[in-house]
Design an enzyme around this catalytic site. Structure first.
Site, PDB file in Angstrom:
ATOM      1  CD  GLU A 180      -2.729  -1.403   0.148  1.00 60.48           C
ATOM      2  OE1 GLU A 180      -2.962  -0.412  -0.575  1.00 60.48           O
ATOM      3  OE2 GLU A 180      -3.211  -2.519  -0.075  1.00 60.48           O
ATOM      4  CB  CYS A 205      -1.368   7.121   1.819  1.00 62.71           C
ATOM      5  SG  CYS A 205      -2.815   6.164   2.328  1.00 62.71           S
TER       6      CYS A 205
END
Length: 469
Positions: A214, A248
């Site tokens: 990720e 993010c």
């Protein structure tokens, strides 16, 4: 202390425990999930206080909203659906093999490794841990050295709520992280930067360890010509400034019609003033996590200005008590040569790029590495479909920001340079399970018709198979 030996011993202990109970019953898995829920609920204040100490300023409201709530929600979702996820699923055998039966049988992988970043240290530890536990696995969790107060707290709490052979938390520096990623886990999940992700994948490849990455990238927010403009600006500002942009999937840059630049600046300034009055001293606006990150962000900003970009701070003032507070800043006149348009920003700097047509905006996004998230503000259905079909991103939110990550029935993950694999909800359960295919041959069957020696009967059966295949 030898981190490699200590970690190997910890992994061996979890492997031995898994071998004794390789397919935990649902009551075992649900008890582990409830223990994790109790840990969070009973220590919510301690968790917020520790994260606040690490950041210098992280409002409890944001920790509750962005970490505690989604962690508890993920647990409740797994508790509600995990028993059903575990059940074997029957499938039809191919016509020529009837009356045989087939099924898919979920099986725990074994011991899962989870590497946690600093920006959301609770949720990005608990989220994958929930999926791993629902899948019947043991887990080792490596916390970030950049959140020392929370990492130490979480390690202590997990030690109180779980036997070390079920869940263990590892703390330490980059040397420990390197040794951790080189362990022969049954699956390794890493959340962090693309640069570090390359090292993690390289280390895992030595053991052929499956990896979920990720990562991040430059997530665009497109304001289409048919957008509700005021609403679009407000939601972009919100998505950019929670946790001071240290997210993010925060909007990394904005694409908007060329004639709306002035309108965007005015609306963004108003939104900042509305969300964070007296932002320099507002305790609900987070600080940058470390001196290192603060220096990196100011260098990105200053390098862009030196190369010809224009910076406009959306607020004013400073607070000597919060030296790492960075004011939201729009950057216009940016170019691809600037570092701020090459690197993921991970802070409250927001480049704005103008376009003439929506096709130009689509081409701009499509020509760059696939982002972790894409945000589109547009009311016209045809325009929405055009953007969705001609761009690639890990996930998309239409007419808002961030919220696709909060949907338990949607997998969360990147694509290409923004990551590989996904988790959350049933997708996470399957990431941390081997979905074992099983073929059950019927007592009466025609398999012997294909046995050697191969003669006329075989030729006739083969001709039939090839005709129907």
């Amino acid at each position: 202390m030898d981190p490699t030996r200590d970690l190997a011993d910890l992994l061996a202990g979890q492997r031995e425990a898994h071998a004794r109970d390789p397919l935990p019953a649902w009551h075992v898995r649900s008890a582990r999930l409830r223990a994790l829920e109790s840990l969070i609920r009973q220590h919510r204040g301690d968790i917020a206080e520790a994260i606040h100490a690490d950041f210098g300023c992280r409002p409890q409201q944001e920790t509750d909203l962005l970490e505690v709530f989604p962690s508890l929600s993920a647990i409740r979702h797994a508790l509600a659906h995990g028993r059903a996820w575990m059940k074997p699923r029957r499938r039809m055998a191919d016509l020529m093999f009837l009356p045989a039966r087939t099924e898919l049988r979920p099986q725990p992988l074994g011991v899962v490794g989870i590497i946690v970043p600093w920006n959301y240290p609770l949720f990005l530890a608990v989220g994958p841990l929930v999926d791993a536990l629902a899948g019947g696995n043991r887990a080792m969790v490596k916390m970030s050295e950049y959140t020392p107060a929370f990492s130490a707290l979480f390690a202590r709490l997990v030690g109180q709520y779980f036997p070390r052979e079920e869940v263990s938390v590892v703390t330490g520096d980059a040397e420990v992280a390197q040794a951790f990623s080189a362990l022969p886990f049954d699956h390794l999940l890493f959340t962090g930067s693309t640069a570090v992700g390359r090292h993690v994948m390289r280390a895992a490849s030595a053991n052929l360890t499956p990896v979920t990455l990720e990562l991040g990238g430059k997530s665009p927010a497109i304001i289409g010509p048919g957008a509700n403009f005021a609403r679009a600006v407000e939601r972009i500002v919100y998505g950019k400034l929670v946790n001071a942009g240290q997210t993010c999937i925060a909007p990394d840059y904005v694409l908007l019609p060329r004639n709306r630049m002035g309108d965007f600046t005015t609306a963004a300034r108003a939104a900042v003033a509305r969300f964070y009055p007296d932002i320099a001293r507002n305790s609900q606006y987070a600080s940058i996590v470390s001196d290192r990150q603060f220096k990196r962000l100011t260098e990105l900003r200053d390098e862009a200005i030196a190369a010809g970009a224009r910076a406009e701070a959306l607020g004013s003032g400073s607070d000597p008590a919060q030296p790492r507070r960075l004011l939201p800043t729009l950057l216009t006149g940016v170019t691809d040569a600037m570092a701020v348009m090459q690197e993921e920003i991970f802070g409250p700097l927001l480049p704005v790029v103008t376009y003439d047509t929506l096709d130009d905006a689509i081409a701009y996004v499509a020509a760059r590495p696939h982002p972790l998230a894409l945000y589109l503000f547009e009311q016209e259905a045809g325009a929405v479909d055009k953007v969705l079909s001609r761009t690639r991103a890990g996930g998309v939110t239409i007419n808002d920001t961030l919220y696709h990550i909060a949907q338990h029935h949607l997998p969360f993950g990147g694509v290409g340079p923004s990551g590989s694999g996904g988790y959350h909800g049933e997708a996470g359960f399957r990431t941390f399970s081997h979905i074992k295919p099983v073929f059950r041959q019927a007592r009466l069957n025609g398999a012997a018709l294909l046995n050697p020696p191969y003669g006329t009967r075989f030729a006739r059966m083969m001709a039939l198979l090839l005709r129907r295949g």
